[in-house]
Design a protein around this motif. Structure first.
Motif, mmCIF file in Angstrom:
data_model
loop_
_atom_site.group_PDB
_atom_site.id
_atom_site.type_symbol
_atom_site.label_atom_id
_atom_site.label_comp_id
_atom_site.label_asym_id
_atom_site.label_seq_id
_atom_site.Cartn_x
_atom_site.Cartn_y
_atom_site.Cartn_z
ATOM 1 N N VAL A 101 0.831 -1.201 0.000
ATOM 2 C CA VAL A 101 0.000 0.000 0.000
ATOM 3 C C VAL A 101 0.867 1.253 0.000
ATOM 4 N N TYR A 102 1.932 1.247 0.772
ATOM 5 C CA TYR A 102 2.806 2.416 0.852
ATOM 6 C C TYR A 102 3.423 2.742 -0.510
ATOM 7 N N GLY A 175 0.137 16.237 1.217
ATOM 8 C CA GLY A 175 0.735 16.126 2.531
ATOM 9 C C GLY A 175 2.047 15.370 2.536
ATOM 10 N N ARG A 176 2.647 15.293 3.724
ATOM 11 C CA ARG A 176 3.895 14.571 3.925
ATOM 12 C C ARG A 176 3.758 13.719 5.174
ATOM 13 N N THR A 183 0.429 6.742 3.068
ATOM 14 C CA THR A 183 1.030 6.346 4.342
ATOM 15 C C THR A 183 -0.046 5.938 5.345
ATOM 16 N N ARG A 184 -1.069 6.764 5.457
ATOM 17 C CA ARG A 184 -2.142 6.458 6.397
ATOM 18 C C ARG A 184 -2.838 5.152 6.000
ATOM 19 N N LEU A 327 -5.874 6.156 12.092
ATOM 20 C CA LEU A 327 -5.529 7.291 11.228
ATOM 21 C C LEU A 327 -6.580 7.527 10.142
ATOM 22 N N PRO A 328 -7.832 7.744 10.507
ATOM 23 C CA PRO A 328 -8.879 7.862 9.493
ATOM 24 C C PRO A 328 -8.659 9.032 8.533
#
Length: 498
Positions: A101-102, A175-176, A183-184, A327-328
């Motif tokens: 996923v990442y 975002g980062r 990432t989330r 982390l929604p």
């Protein structure tokens, strides 16, 4: 699934190519004397190479396909060696799930390679692969990828004659660190897979990996909490329908080779043809295909199909808990970005069609229209939680429905314009330039400046009132009205916050 627009017949051609490529890949594996389990391994490898690789150019697709064995074969070997060490196997698979996923942060190539790595681990569980089978599994994957590539880039290179529409990115980049959706989602998918692995093994010690696969795939192409929940529901719905079809069709076959092969070809076509417009239908065909493969292996029975449904439910539950607690990513964080990208695509399609009408033979409005359809599919997925009948926020639901209706109208008029531009007798007159300028102004009123301007397309000097120009003008006028009407539901805060 069959009434969804298919500009340029891209979905149809890709689906037929998939049937040819996967069928030949399995035939090559069988001709090479590989065992049935190895040939079954080759089939999914070819399917993934044709299904997930979505680079905008043939050169990019070839590179991504070449990297697949580099990423997937070590994972396949690792899964085989860890077959007898359940605790380590599960921990490693969770790491693979996270990395898969990442990897989406690197665009379509990372997306495809992440899926391939995860599925190689899944296939090892499906076949209960052990180290002794690694050589023939490697051979099957290599032969299948080579055969699929020969079909894709040689026998039937659709992209050589007309470029395919660019596939929408798995998630709009933003975002980062933990602010990045990929990432989330990597943390969410890993948590969902951990839950699925634990509960799935309680349900069935033999088929627990179905729950892990279901949980992980629900996150594919989903960019928010709402999208993931909707995909989970649709996955269960498609699986229920597929199990019902399996009881009626696949179980009575008892693995009869010819009939099973014919139905597998139908399922492959259905997976590719329905993937974009309907996730439920795609899951229906995936479930039927899984039943057919188990029939070939001689282990299919009604209880196995029921077990698949139960494991799918476990995976969907794991995904729902993960997106709610880990982390929604809220719906409004991605909805507006997809709407903006769809509006940019409306403008690009209009500009390409207008250039074609002006005599630019290199312009490809059909590809732009197909790209618009793909983006509209992402908009529908993003807005699905808001337009659901059970959504208690009626004003928000009405606003989202209005946006979808107007975007669909924009797409309809854009398709009509593209159809006119494809007519060799259609011509350009000065009024089209003015009408295109008004469409451009309407888009700019919604989004700001657009990167490509079509207002400067020169007139060919064809007199006014040419039939082709009249039709094009009608589509442009209706498109302008729809864009102006969109200003009301899009004004102010984001859809999910209104």
């Amino acid at each position: 699934m069959f009434s969804a627009p298919d500009p340029g017949l891209f979905r149809l051609r890709i689906s037929l190519r998939a049937v040819l490529g996967i069928g030949l890949a399995v035939a090559v594996c069988e001709s090479a004397g590989l065992s049935l389990p190895a040939s079954i391994t080759g089939g999914p490898a070819a399917l993934l190479a044709l299904f997930t690789v979505a680079d905008p150019t043939a050169r990019g697709q070839a590179l991504t396909t070449a990297l697949m064995p580099v990423v997937g074969l070590p994972v396949l070997a690792l899964a085989s060696f860890l077959h007898g060490v359940p605790a380590v196997r599960d921990a490693v698979w969770l790491a693979v799930a996270f990395a898969g996923v990442y990897a989406r942060r690197w665009g379509t190539r990372g997306h495809a390679l992440g899926i391939f790595a995860f599925m190689m681990f899944f296939v090892a569980q499906f076949l209960h692969a052990v180290p002794d089978r690694i050589p023939e599994l490697y051979a099957a994957v290599g032969l299948s990828l080579a055969t699929a590539s020969a079909v894709r880039f040689g026998v039937w290179c659709i992209e050589r004659r007309r470029p395919l529409p660019a596939a929408p990115a798995p998630a709009p980049p933003a975002g980062r660190g933990l602010g990045r959706p990929a990432t989330r989602q990597a943390f969410q998918a890993t948590a969902a897979c951990a839950f699925a692995a634990a509960v799935g093994q309680v349900v069935s010690h033999e088929r627990w990996y179905w729950a892990v696969g279901a949980a992980w795939w629900i996150f594919v192409n989903a960019a928010s909490r709402g999208e993931t929940l909707v995909r989970g529901v649709r996955r269960v719905v498609g699986t229920v329908a597929g199990v019902a079809a399996g009881l009626a069709i696949t179980v009575p076959l008892h693995g009869a080779p010819i009939a099973t092969a014919a139905l597998i070809a139908v399922c492959v076509f259905g997976i590719f043809y329905t993937a974009a417009p309907s996730y439920s239908w795609m899951m229906f065909f995936v479930t039927v295909l899984a039943g057919l493969l188990y029939g070939l292996l001689g282990v299919l029975h009604p209880g196995l199909l029921g077990l698949r449904l139960a494991e799918t439910g476990v995976g969907a539950l794991g995904a729902a808990l993960a997106v709610a607690l880990v982390l929604p990513v809220t719906t409004h964080a991605v909805t507006d970005q997809w709407v903006r990208r769809a509006l940019h695509a409306v403008h690009d399609c209009t500009a390409a069609a207008t250039r074609r009408l002006a005599g630019d033979a290199a312009s490809e409005p059909a590809a732009r229209a197909a790209e618009l359809e793909g983006l509209l599919g992402r908009v529908r997925l993003a807005l699905a939680p808001l337009v659901h009948p059970l959504n208690p926020l009626r004003a928000r639901r009405a606003r989202a429905l209005r946006v979808l209706a107007l975007l669909d109208e924009c797409a309809r008029q854009a398709r009509g314009l593209v159809a006119v531009a494809a007519d060799p007798d259609a011509s350009h007159d000065a009024r089209l330039t003015a009408a295109c300028r008004r469409v451009e102004t309407a888009v700019e009123a919604l989004l700001g400046a657009v990167p490509e301007r079509a207002a400067g397309v020169p007139s060919t000097g064809v007199p006014d009132h040419h039939p082709g120009a009249e039709q094009a003008l009608g589509h442009l006028h209706d498109l302008e009205r729809a864009l102006v009407a969109l200003a009301t539901p899009l004004r102010g805060s984001s859809l999910a916050q209104a």
